[in-house]
Scaffold this motif. Structure first.
Motif, PDB file in Angstrom:
ATOM      1  N   MET A  21       0.865  -1.180   0.000  1.00 16.77           N
ATOM      2  CA  MET A  21       0.000   0.000   0.000  1.00 16.77           C
ATOM      3  C   MET A  21       0.900   1.228   0.000  1.00 16.77           C
ATOM      4  O   MET A  21       1.752   1.381   0.885  1.00 16.77           O
ATOM      5  N   ILE A  22       0.724   2.086  -0.997  1.00 18.87           N
ATOM      6  CA  ILE A  22       1.602   3.242  -1.159  1.00 18.87           C
ATOM      7  C   ILE A  22       0.763   4.514  -1.221  1.00 18.87           C
ATOM      8  O   ILE A  22      -0.187   4.605  -2.011  1.00 18.87           O
ATOM      9  N   ALA A  23       1.087   5.481  -0.385  1.00 17.78           N
ATOM     10  CA  ALA A  23       0.435   6.787  -0.421  1.00 17.78           C
ATOM     11  C   ALA A  23       1.258   7.727  -1.289  1.00 17.78           C
ATOM     12  O   ALA A  23       2.489   7.751  -1.194  1.00 17.78           O
ATOM     13  N   VAL A  24       0.581   8.495  -2.139  1.00 17.37           N
ATOM     14  CA  VAL A  24       1.254   9.442  -3.031  1.00 17.37           C
ATOM     15  C   VAL A  24       0.644  10.822  -2.806  1.00 17.37           C
ATOM     16  O   VAL A  24      -0.561  11.006  -2.963  1.00 17.37           O
ATOM     17  N   GLY A  25       1.471  11.780  -2.437  1.00 12.45           N
ATOM     18  CA  GLY A  25       0.992  13.130  -2.171  1.00 12.45           C
ATOM     19  C   GLY A  25       0.613  13.867  -3.438  1.00 12.45           C
ATOM     20  O   GLY A  25       0.886  13.432  -4.559  1.00 12.45           O
ATOM     21  N   GLY A  26      -0.023  15.019  -3.247  1.00 13.13           N
ATOM     22  CA  GLY A  26      -0.403  15.858  -4.373  1.00 13.13           C
ATOM     23  C   GLY A  26      -1.898  16.080  -4.450  1.00 13.13           C
ATOM     24  O   GLY A  26      -2.696  15.370  -3.831  1.00 13.13           O
ATOM     25  N   PHE A  27      -2.266  17.076  -5.239  1.00 17.16           N
ATOM     26  CA  PHE A  27      -3.669  17.434  -5.434  1.00 17.16           C
ATOM     27  C   PHE A  27      -3.825  17.784  -6.902  1.00 17.16           C
ATOM     28  O   PHE A  27      -3.275  18.784  -7.366  1.00 17.16           O
ATOM     29  N   GLY A  28      -4.537  16.937  -7.644  1.00 18.06           N
ATOM     30  CA  GLY A  28      -4.512  17.091  -9.086  1.00 18.06           C
ATOM     31  C   GLY A  28      -3.107  16.757  -9.553  1.00 18.06           C
ATOM     32  O   GLY A  28      -2.571  15.694  -9.238  1.00 18.06           O
ATOM     33  N   LEU A  29      -2.484  17.671 -10.275  1.00 23.49           N
ATOM     34  CA  LEU A  29      -1.078  17.507 -10.649  1.00 23.49           C
ATOM     35  C   LEU A  29      -0.171  18.429  -9.853  1.00 23.49           C
ATOM     36  O   LEU A  29       1.025  18.501 -10.121  1.00 23.49           O
ATOM     37  N   CYS A  30      -0.745  19.106  -8.871  1.00 19.52           N
ATOM     38  CA  CYS A  30       0.035  20.037  -8.052  1.00 19.52           C
ATOM     39  C   CYS A  30       0.669  19.295  -6.883  1.00 19.52           C
ATOM     40  O   CYS A  30      -0.009  18.634  -6.107  1.00 19.52           O
ATOM     41  N   GLY A  31       1.985  19.396  -6.779  1.00 21.06           N
ATOM     42  CA  GLY A  31       2.674  18.800  -5.647  1.00 21.06           C
ATOM     43  C   GLY A  31       2.813  17.299  -5.723  1.00 21.06           C
ATOM     44  O   GLY A  31       2.952  16.641  -4.692  1.00 21.06           O
ATOM     45  N   ILE A  32       2.787  16.728  -6.932  1.00 28.02           N
ATOM     46  CA  ILE A  32       2.991  15.285  -7.040  1.00 28.02           C
ATOM     47  C   ILE A  32       4.485  14.983  -7.163  1.00 28.02           C
ATOM     48  O   ILE A  32       5.234  15.765  -7.757  1.00 28.02           O
ATOM     49  N   PRO A  33       4.938  13.863  -6.620  1.00 23.88           N
ATOM     50  CA  PRO A  33       6.363  13.497  -6.718  1.00 23.88           C
ATOM     51  C   PRO A  33       6.653  12.856  -8.076  1.00 23.88           C
ATOM     52  O   PRO A  33       6.699  11.633  -8.217  1.00 23.88           O
ATOM     53  N   GLU A  34       6.871  13.683  -9.087  1.00 17.95           N
ATOM     54  CA  GLU A  34       6.976  13.210 -10.472  1.00 17.95           C
ATOM     55  C   GLU A  34       8.098  12.195 -10.659  1.00 17.95           C
ATOM     56  O   GLU A  34       7.916  11.133 -11.284  1.00 17.95           O
ATOM     57  N   ALA A  35       9.286  12.504 -10.145  1.00 16.39           N
ATOM     58  CA  ALA A  35      10.433  11.615 -10.323  1.00 16.39           C
ATOM     59  C   ALA A  35      10.233  10.299  -9.593  1.00 16.39           C
ATOM     60  O   ALA A  35      10.633   9.229 -10.088  1.00 16.39           O
ATOM     61  N   LEU A  36       9.620  10.345  -8.419  1.00 16.27           N
ATOM     62  CA  LEU A  36       9.388   9.123  -7.661  1.00 16.27           C
ATOM     63  C   LEU A  36       8.349   8.240  -8.340  1.00 16.27           C
ATOM     64  O   LEU A  36       8.453   7.008  -8.317  1.00 16.27           O
ATOM     65  N   ILE A  37       7.336   8.854  -8.950  1.00 19.63           N
ATOM     66  CA  ILE A  37       6.342   8.073  -9.689  1.00 19.63           C
ATOM     67  C   ILE A  37       7.003   7.388 -10.882  1.00 19.63           C
ATOM     68  O   ILE A  37       6.755   6.205 -11.162  1.00 19.63           O
ATOM     69  N   ASP A  38       7.877   8.115 -11.591  1.00 15.90           N
ATOM     70  CA  ASP A  38       8.597   7.505 -12.712  1.00 15.90           C
ATOM     71  C   ASP A  38       9.476   6.348 -12.237  1.00 15.90           C
ATOM     72  O   ASP A  38       9.582   5.309 -12.898  1.00 15.90           O
ATOM     73  N   ALA A  39      10.123   6.523 -11.081  1.00 14.66           N
ATOM     74  CA  ALA A  39      10.976   5.462 -10.546  1.00 14.66           C
ATOM     75  C   ALA A  39      10.143   4.263 -10.107  1.00 14.66           C
ATOM     76  O   ALA A  39      10.576   3.114 -10.258  1.00 14.66           O
ATOM     77  N   LEU A  40       8.966   4.524  -9.587  1.00 20.02           N
ATOM     78  CA  LEU A  40       8.084   3.432  -9.190  1.00 20.02           C
ATOM     79  C   LEU A  40       7.666   2.619 -10.409  1.00 20.02           C
ATOM     80  O   LEU A  40       7.616   1.387 -10.365  1.00 20.02           O
ATOM     81  N   ARG A  41       7.409   3.311 -11.512  1.00 21.03           N
ATOM     82  CA  ARG A  41       7.086   2.598 -12.743  1.00 21.03           C
ATOM     83  C   ARG A  41       8.278   1.763 -13.210  1.00 21.03           C
ATOM     84  O   ARG A  41       8.132   0.598 -13.605  1.00 21.03           O
ATOM     85  N   ALA A  42       9.463   2.349 -13.155  1.00 23.58           N
ATOM     86  CA  ALA A  42      10.660   1.636 -13.598  1.00 23.58           C
ATOM     87  C   ALA A  42      10.993   0.446 -12.699  1.00 23.58           C
ATOM     88  O   ALA A  42      11.634  -0.509 -13.150  1.00 23.58           O
ATOM     89  N   SER A  43      10.554   0.480 -11.450  1.00 24.42           N
ATOM     90  CA  SER A  43      10.839  -0.615 -10.519  1.00 24.42           C
ATOM     91  C   SER A  43      10.068  -1.876 -10.870  1.00 24.42           C
ATOM     92  O   SER A  43      10.413  -2.966 -10.418  1.00 24.42           O
ATOM     93  N   ASP A  44       8.986  -1.715 -11.621  1.00 22.33           N
ATOM     94  CA  ASP A  44       8.172  -2.838 -12.104  1.00 22.33           C
ATOM     95  C   ASP A  44       7.454  -3.591 -10.988  1.00 22.33           C
ATOM     96  O   ASP A  44       7.058  -4.744 -11.168  1.00 22.33           O
ATOM     97  N   VAL A  45       7.286  -2.965  -9.824  1.00 23.91           N
ATOM     98  CA  VAL A  45       6.492  -3.615  -8.773  1.00 23.91           C
ATOM     99  C   VAL A  45       5.034  -3.658  -9.220  1.00 23.91           C
ATOM    100  O   VAL A  45       4.571  -2.806  -9.981  1.00 23.91           O
ATOM    101  N   LYS A  46       4.290  -4.648  -8.720  1.00 25.28           N
ATOM    102  CA  LYS A  46       2.938  -4.888  -9.220  1.00 25.28           C
ATOM    103  C   LYS A  46       1.939  -5.034  -8.080  1.00 25.28           C
ATOM    104  O   LYS A  46       2.301  -5.139  -6.922  1.00 25.28           O
ATOM    105  N   ARG A  47       0.668  -5.005  -8.476  1.00 26.09           N
ATOM    106  CA  ARG A  47      -0.469  -5.236  -7.566  1.00 26.09           C
ATOM    107  C   ARG A  47      -0.462  -4.254  -6.395  1.00 26.09           C
ATOM    108  O   ARG A  47      -0.706  -4.628  -5.251  1.00 26.09           O
ATOM    109  N   LEU A  48      -0.204  -3.002  -6.697  1.00 23.71           N
ATOM    110  CA  LEU A  48      -0.135  -1.973  -5.665  1.00 23.71           C
ATOM    111  C   LEU A  48      -1.518  -1.469  -5.302  1.00 23.71           C
ATOM    112  O   LEU A  48      -2.410  -1.359  -6.154  1.00 23.71           O
ATOM    113  N   THR A  49      -1.703  -1.144  -4.037  1.00 20.59           N
ATOM    114  CA  THR A  49      -2.841  -0.344  -3.591  1.00 20.59           C
ATOM    115  C   THR A  49      -2.318   1.069  -3.382  1.00 20.59           C
ATOM    116  O   THR A  49      -1.407   1.278  -2.570  1.00 20.59           O
TER     117      THR A  49
END
Length: 234
Positions: A21-49
């Protein structure tokens, strides 16, 4: 303890795993951790909540993780900007725990404060309250909501010092502090890193005790969700 990591992928190493279970900050596209989201995609982890106020947009933010099918379930308040989200949900590929915005914020805040559950009037008499405990206080009916304790929180701040003390910038101080306090492990993406003591105590919005890892992203894209303009008067 060195909290600063050379890249978002390095900051993710040994922390993110399948079925978390992963919490991601931000509101709309304001204040989202863009680089961390890209890294999460690159990590290839699956079945996330994923806990997030919204689900990004097509091709950006959490929309990237939806496209790569890494998200099994969303716990969200607003999902109206993402066509792929809509498609996956209506086809039964994606689970959704639809949560009123204030309730979602309080579920994270309560998790960070060590409060396992709380009562609120929001959602009473609606689908939101189905299957949950109801109780009366002073003649009013309330529904019990459980706190959220994500395995990992990914957040965005403007400035961090080397101890992890954070300062947020304007509207980016939305769901980020609550997500940070609730996460068992919290990774912060920041634009600027300063030395300990450079931030005045009154300028610190979140103390470093909540932050485990820091990664610098000097030039985030900061995309606008919906650009609205008014024609200049002649």
């Amino acid at each position: 303890m060195n909290k600063i990591y050379p890249s978002a992928l390095d900051a993710m190493a040994g922390v993110v795993k399948d079925d978390q279970m992963i919490a991601v900050g931000g509101f709309g596209l304001c204040g989202i951790p863009e680089a961390l989201i890209d890294a999460l995609r690159a990590s290839d982890v699956k079945r996330l909540t994923v806990i997030s106020n919204n689900a990004g947009v097509d091709g950006f933010g959490l929309g990237k993780l939806l496209e790569s099918r890494q998200i099994r379930k969303m716990i969200s308040s607003y999902v109206g900007e993402n066509k792929e989200f809509e498609r996956q949900y209506l086809s039964g590929e994606l689970e959704l725990e639809f949560t009123p915005q204030g309730t979602l914020a309080e579920k994270l805040r309560a998790g960070g404060a060590g409060i396992p559950a709380f009562f609120t009037k929001t959602g009473v008499g609606t689908l939101v309250a189905e299957g949950k405990e109801l109780r009366e206080f002073d003649g009013q009916t309330y529904v019990m909501e459980r706190a959220l304790l994500p395995d990992v929180a990914l957040i965005k701040a403007h400035v961090a010092d080397r101890a992890g003390n954070l300062r947020f910038r304007y509207t980016a101080r939305n769901f980020n502090p609550a997500a940070a306090t609730a996460g068992r492990i919290t990774i912060a993406e920041v634009e600027e890193i300063v030395e300990v003591g450079d931030l005045a105590p009154d300028d610190i919005h979140l103390p470093g005790i909540y932050i485990h890892r820091i990664v610098q992203n000097r030039s985030p894209e900061k995309r606008i969700e919906q650009r609205t303009t008014t024609k200049a008067e002649s």
